[in-house]
Design a protein around this motif. Structure first.
Motif, short mmCIF file in Angstrom:
data_model
loop_
_atom_site.label_atom_id
_atom_site.label_comp_id
_atom_site.label_asym_id
_atom_site.label_seq_id
_atom_site.Cartn_x
_atom_site.Cartn_y
_atom_site.Cartn_z
N LEU A 1 0.84 -1.19 0.00
CA LEU A 1 0.00 0.00 0.00
C LEU A 1 0.88 1.24 0.00
CD1 LEU A 1 -2.01 -2.23 0.93
CD2 LEU A 1 -3.04 -0.51 2.44
N PRO A 2 0.41 2.35 -0.55
CA PRO A 2 1.18 3.59 -0.47
C PRO A 2 1.42 3.97 0.98
CG PRO A 2 -0.67 3.80 -1.99
CD PRO A 2 -0.86 2.51 -1.26
N PRO A 3 2.47 4.77 1.28
CA PRO A 3 2.68 5.25 2.65
C PRO A 3 1.41 5.90 3.19
CG PRO A 3 4.59 5.74 1.33
CD PRO A 3 3.55 5.21 0.38
N PRO A 4 1.23 5.89 4.50
CA PRO A 4 -0.08 6.25 5.07
C PRO A 4 -0.32 7.75 5.18
CG PRO A 4 1.44 5.74 6.83
CD PRO A 4 2.18 5.48 5.54
N THR A 5 -1.60 8.08 5.32
CA THR A 5 -2.05 9.39 5.77
C THR A 5 -2.79 9.15 7.08
OG1 THR A 5 -4.19 9.23 4.66
CG2 THR A 5 -2.35 10.12 3.38
N ARG A 6 -3.32 10.21 7.67
CA ARG A 6 -4.03 10.06 8.94
C ARG A 6 -5.28 9.18 8.81
NH1 ARG A 6 -1.85 15.06 9.05
NH2 ARG A 6 -0.77 15.71 10.95
N LEU B 1 11.25 -2.91 10.74
CA LEU B 1 12.35 -2.37 9.94
C LEU B 1 13.12 -1.35 10.77
CD1 LEU B 1 12.20 -1.28 6.25
CD2 LEU B 1 13.23 0.24 7.93
N ASP B 2 14.44 -1.46 10.77
CA ASP B 2 15.28 -0.53 11.53
C ASP B 2 16.62 -0.38 10.84
OD1 ASP B 2 16.11 1.19 13.49
OD2 ASP B 2 15.84 -0.20 15.15
N SER C 1 2.28 3.85 13.34
CA SER C 1 3.64 3.37 13.11
C SER C 1 4.52 4.50 12.58
CB SER C 1 3.64 2.22 12.10
OG SER C 1 2.90 1.12 12.54
N HIS C 2 3.92 5.39 11.81
CA HIS C 2 4.67 6.48 11.18
C HIS C 2 5.27 7.43 12.22
CE1 HIS C 2 5.59 8.61 7.41
NE2 HIS C 2 5.50 9.71 8.14
N GLY D 1 12.92 4.78 15.78
CA GLY D 1 12.54 3.50 16.37
C GLY D 1 12.26 2.50 15.27
N GLU D 2 11.82 1.33 15.66
CA GLU D 2 11.48 0.32 14.66
C GLU D 2 10.18 0.68 13.95
OE1 GLU D 2 13.33 -3.84 16.34
OE2 GLU D 2 11.34 -3.25 17.05
N LEU D 3 10.19 0.60 12.64
CA LEU D 3 8.98 0.84 11.84
C LEU D 3 8.26 -0.49 11.69
CD1 LEU D 3 7.16 2.61 10.05
CD2 LEU D 3 8.66 2.00 8.12
N CYS D 4 7.06 -0.59 12.24
CA CYS D 4 6.27 -1.83 12.15
C CYS D 4 5.58 -1.89 10.79
CB CYS D 4 5.24 -1.88 13.27
SG CYS D 4 5.95 -2.20 14.89
N LEU D 5 5.86 -2.94 10.06
CA LEU D 5 5.24 -3.18 8.77
C LEU D 5 4.19 -4.27 8.95
CD1 LEU D 5 8.46 -3.22 6.54
CD2 LEU D 5 6.92 -1.29 6.98
N HIS D 6 2.94 -3.90 8.85
CA HIS D 6 1.85 -4.86 9.02
C HIS D 6 1.53 -5.51 7.68
CE1 HIS D 6 1.32 -3.38 13.09
NE2 HIS D 6 1.37 -2.16 12.60
N TRP D 7 0.72 -6.54 7.70
CA TRP D 7 0.54 -7.31 6.49
C TRP D 7 -0.79 -8.06 6.52
CZ3 TRP D 7 0.32 -12.68 7.17
CH2 TRP D 7 0.71 -13.13 8.45
N GLY D 8 -1.13 -8.60 5.37
CA GLY D 8 -2.29 -9.48 5.25
C GLY D 8 -2.02 -10.52 4.19
N GLY D 9 -2.72 -11.64 4.28
CA GLY D 9 -2.52 -12.72 3.30
C GLY D 9 -1.60 -13.79 3.81
N ASP D 10 -0.71 -14.28 2.94
CA ASP D 10 0.20 -15.37 3.27
C ASP D 10 1.49 -14.81 3.84
OD1 ASP D 10 1.11 -18.25 3.04
OD2 ASP D 10 2.62 -17.24 1.80
N HIS D 11 1.85 -15.26 5.04
CA HIS D 11 3.02 -14.71 5.73
C HIS D 11 4.30 -14.95 4.95
CE1 HIS D 11 6.30 -14.84 8.81
NE2 HIS D 11 5.73 -13.71 9.15
#
Length: 679
Positions: free
Chosen positions: A31-36, A119-120, A70-71, A82-92
Motif C-alpha cells: 500500500l502507499p505510505p499512510p495518511t491520517r 524495519l530498523d 507506526s509512522h 525506532g522500529e517501523l512496524c510493517l503490518h501485512w495481510g494474506g500469506d506470511h
C-alpha cells in the motif's frame, strides 16, 4: 504532529519510501505510505480492499503496509527514531519474501505469523556488544535490548543481569546528569537491576527537582529515581513521594514501611485504584498476613471515608491476586487463569468480606463463572472439581442480589466498557434504572454520560428527565473535546442534542446554534451526527452530500442510514444494502456501517469493525443469516464474521471466550462452509 518530509532522498524516510516503491509483484502488493486516514490495522486492511478493487488486483493477493501510528517513529526531519512496524495481510511467507532484507543500510526482523515485520537501521557494536555512544540508532537498539524483561508475572518484572562492560557503559553515560532527557534512558536499565549508585541518584535528584520544580512527574526518569531513593533510604525520599502523590504508589508498595503505608492510605482514600491496590499490598505485608482480613479492614475504611466505587474494585483486584497465587492450594487445570477465575467466583460469596467487596467480585465473576465450570470438568481431582462447581453454584444463587442496581466502572479504561457493551443489548429494567441514575448523578463524568445516554437514547428510554439533568452541565462540561473514534458511543453532546431535538425541547435551538459556530474546531467532524435528532429531508440531503464528497467519515454514513430508516419507516439494514456498489460510497465504510446497524436499538459507532468484540461478531453473523438481505449484503456479513479473531486469534477476544462460545462459533462457520465471500 508528524510531517511527511520523505521527498528528501537523504533522510531515512526518503530512502525507505524509495525502496518501498520498488516492491510488489506476483501475488504481493504494498500500500502507499499512510495518511491520517489509515490509523489502525483495520484501516490498513480496508485500504487494501479498496486498492484491490480500484486496480483490479485479485482479492487473495498478499500485501504489506504501515499505518499512521507506526509512522510516529519518523521525526520531523525524517530520521527513523525506532522500529517501523510493517503490518501485512494474506500469506506470511509470501509477504516475507516480498519484503526481503529491506533497503540497503537497514534490516528487517520477521515478527512471525502473528506479528509485524520490524524495519530498523543496521548498526554495529564492539567486541563487548556495545554501541558507539555517538551512534544514536545503535544506542537506541542497545537500550531496547538491555531494558527488555526476561520474565513477567502478574506481580513482578525481572531483567537479565548486565555484563560488567554493559553496566560500566551505562554508568559512564550518567557522569553528567545535566541532560535529564538523555539520563532517563540510561538510568532505567540500571535501576531495574537496583544498580543506580547513591552518587548518581543524588545528582539526578538535584537536577530533577531543580528543573521540574512543582511538576515532578513531567520527567519520566522519576520512575527510576524514586525507587532508588527508597532503596537507599535517602532522607528526601518521603518528601518527594508525598509530592508525587498516587503516582508514587507502586514504588512505595515495593518498599513497605509504616511511613509508606500512611502515604499509600492518603492516596488510596482519593479513590485511585492503583493506590488502593498498593495500599493493600503494603498493609498485607506489614499488618495483616491473612489477605481476606486485610482486605476486609481496608474496605470498611474506604466505605467510612466514602471513597469512590472504583476504590473497592481496585481493592478486590489486589485481594484476588493475593489469594490466587498460592500454587499448592489450587488445583491444576488447562486454563492458565483458572486460579484467578476460581478466586473471583469464591470471593463473591465469602461472607468474611464486606458487601462492597463481594459486589466487586460478583461483577468480575460474570465472565468467570462459565469458564470455571468448564475448567472444573477437566480436573482429574474429583474433590477439587466438586469444590469448584460448588463455588459456581453459590455464586449463581447470590448473583442477582449482589448485582441488583449495579453497573460497570464508568471511570476506567473505555475499552473495558466496550468489552461489555453486548450485555446491554437486552437490558433488564434494573439496568435501565441504573443507566438513568448515572445520567442524573452530577458526579458521573463525560465518558460515563456518553456511555449511559447512548444506550438509553437508542433504546427509546431517554426522556425529559435525562435532558433536564444534563442541561446545567452541557456548556461547561459536555461542550469539550472527547474522542470517540474507538468507542461504540457518540460524543455525549451529540447524543444530548439529538435527544433535545426528538423531544422538541427549547434547549435544542441553543445547542444547534452552538454547533453551527466555527469554533471550537474539534466539533466540525461530528456536527452532522446531530442530524439524527428530529430527522427531516433537508438533514438527509446535507448528510448525503457529505457522504458522497469523499471527505473522511466520522459516522456520517451511519447517521444517514439510521436517519433514512427513520424517515422511511424501514430497517436500516435495508437502507444500507441499497448502497452496495453505488458510486461515491466507499466500500469499507459501508461494510462497517452495514454490520453496525444490524440492531438499530443499539447501533455500533466504532470507527471500524472491532475484530475482538462480542458485539461485532454477533452483528456480522446476523447480517450473514438475515433472509431479508441480498446475497451481496449477506456475503459482507459472512466475510466480516470469518475475519473475526474468534477464528484467528481467539485468545484476543474480550471478554475471554468460553469453550462453549468458541465451539458454537466454529460450528456456525462450518455450517456455512459452502458459502463463499462472493455468493
Amino acid at each position: 504532529m508528524v510531517v511527511l518530509v520523505g521527498l528528501n532522498a537523504h533522510t531515512d524516510l526518503g530512502r525507505i519510501r524509495a525502496w518501498w516503491r520498488t516492491l510488489g509483484g506476483d501475488r504481493f502488493a504494498v500500500l502507499p505510505p499512510p495518511t491520517r486516514g489509515r490509523y489502525t490495522q483495520s484501516d490498513g486492511h480496508e485500504d487494501a480492499a479498496e486498492m484491490f478493487a480500484v486496480r483490479g488486483i485479485a482479492t487473495d493477493t498478499s500485501f504489506a503496509y504501515w499505518h499512521w501510528q507506526s509512522h510516529d517513529v519518523f521525526a520531523r526531519s525524517g530520521e527513523l527514531t525506532g522500529e517501523l512496524c510493517l503490518h501485512w495481510g494474506g500469506d506470511h511467507a509470501t509477504v516475507a519474501a516480498g519484503l526481503g532484507d529491506g533497503p540497503e543500510g537497514y534490516r528487517i526482523v520477521n515478527g512471525g505469523p502473528q506479528g509485524a515485520f520490524r524495519l530498523d537501521k543496521a548498526t554495529t557494536t564492539d567486541a563487548e556488544g556495545l554501541p558507539d555512544p555517538e551512534d544514536s540508532a545503535g544506542v537506541r537498539q542497545f537500550l531496547a535490548r538491555v531494558d527488555e524483561p526476561s520474565r513477567r508475572t502478574g506481580r513482578s518484572v525481572e531483567y537479565a543481569p548486565l555484563s560488567a562492560a554493559e553496566e560500566g557503559w551505562l554508568h559512564d553515560r550518567l557522569s553528567d546528569p545535566a541532560d535529564l532527557a538523555a539520563a532517563v534512558r540510561f538510568a532505567a536499565p540500571l535501576e531495574h537491576r537496583q544498580a543506580l549508585t547513591p552518587d548518581e541518584t543524588a545528582r539526578l535528584l538535584s537536577a530533577w527537582r531543580e528543573t521540574y520544580a512543582g511538576r515532578l512527574t513531567a520527567w519520566r526518569g522519576w520512575r527510576s529515581v524514586l525507587p532508588a531513593l527508597l532503596r537507599q533510604e535517602h532522607p528526601e525520599a518521603w518528601e518527594v513521594a508525598a509530592e508525587l502523590g498516587a503516582d508514587a504508589a507502586y514504588a512505595l508498595a515495593a518498599h513497605p514501611s509504616p511511613r509508606s503505608l500512611e502515604l499509600l492510605r492518603t492516596a488510596a482514600l482519593t479513590g485511585d485504584r492503583g493506590a488502593v491496590r498498593c495500599w493493600f499490598r503494603a498493609h498485607h505485608a506489614l499488618c495483616e498476613p491473612d489477605p481476606v482480613r486485610a482486605a476486609a479492614a481496608l474496605s470498611e475504611e474506604l466505605t467510612e471515608h466514602t471513597a469512590p466505587e472504583a476504590a473497592q474494585t481496585g481493592l478486590f483486584q489486589a485481594l484476588r491476586e493475593a489469594v490466587a497465587v498460592e500454587p499448592d492450594t489450587r488445583p491444576l487445570a488447562a486454563d492458565a487463569f483458572f486460579p484467578l477465575l476460581l478466586a473471583t467466583v469464591e470471593l463473591a460469596t465469602d461472607e468474611r468480606l464486606p458487601r462492597p467487596l463481594r459486589v466487586a467480585a460478583a461483577k468480575a465473576a460474570a465472565d468467570a463463572a462459565d469458564r470455571v465450570r468448564e475448567a472444573a470438568g477437566r480436573l482429574t481431582d474429583a474433590a477439587a472439581a466438586a469444590g469448584a462447581l460448588a463455588a459456581v453454584e453459590r455464586y449463581d444463587a447470590a448473583r442477582d442480589d449482589l448485582l441488583a442496581g449495579t453497573g460497570p466502572d464508568l471511570t476506567g479504561y473505555e475499552g473495558g466498557l466496550g468489552d461489555l457493551y453486548h450485555r446491554y443489548r437486552t437490558p433488564a429494567p434494573a439496568d435501565v434504572r441504573w443507566l438513568r441514575d448515572r445520567v442524573a448523578d452530577p458526579s458521573t463524568g463525560v465518558q460515563g454520560i456518553a456511555f449511559c445516554l447512548e444506550l438509553l437514547l437508542a433504546r427509546g428510554e431517554a426522556g425529559e428527565a435525562e435532558l433536564e439533568a444534563l442541561l446545567p452541565r452541557w456548556k461547561k462540561e459536555l461542550a469539550k473535546q472527547y474522542r470517540t473514534t474507538y468507542t461504540e458511543w457518540r460524543h455525549p453532546l451529540v447524543t444530548l442534542t439529538c435527544l433535545a431535538q426528538d423531544l422538541g425541547h427549547p434547549a435544542a435551538e441553543a445547542m444547534l446554534a452552538w454547533w453551527a459556530k466555527p469554533k471550537p474546531l474539534w466539533k466540525t467532524p461530528v456536527r452532522l451526527l446531530t442530524h439524527l435528532g428530529a430527522p427531516d429531508e433537508a438533514k438527509a440531503a446535507e448528510l448525503w452530500d457529505f457522504v458522497v464528497s469523499g471527505a473522511h467519515d466520522n459516522g456520517q454514513l451511519m447517521t444517514w442510514v439510521l436517519l433514512r430508516a427513520r424517515l422511511d419507516g424501514t430497517h436500516p439494514l435495508l437502507v444500507a444494502e441499497r448502497l452496495i456498489g453505488q458510486r461515491g460510497i466507499r466500500a469499507y465504510v459501508l461494510h462497517r456501517v452495514l454490520i453496525g446497524v444490524a440492531d438499530p436499538a443499539q447501533p455500533l459507532w466504532h470507527y471500524a469493525v472491532d475484530p475482538r468484540s462480542h458485539s461485532w461478531l454477533r452483528r456480522a453473523q446476523e447480517v450473514a443469516d438475515d433472509p431479508r438481505l441480498t446475497d451481496a449484503a449477506r456475503a459482507i456479513g459472512l466475510r466480516t464474521a470469518r475475519e473475526h479473531y474468534v477464528f484467528r486469534y481467539p485468545d484476543q477476544v474480550s471478554p475471554a471466550l468460553t469453550d462453549g462460545q468458541l465451539a458454537a462459533a466454529h460450528a456456525w462457520a462450518e455450517a456455512r462452509a459452502d458459502r463463499t465471500a462472493a455468493d
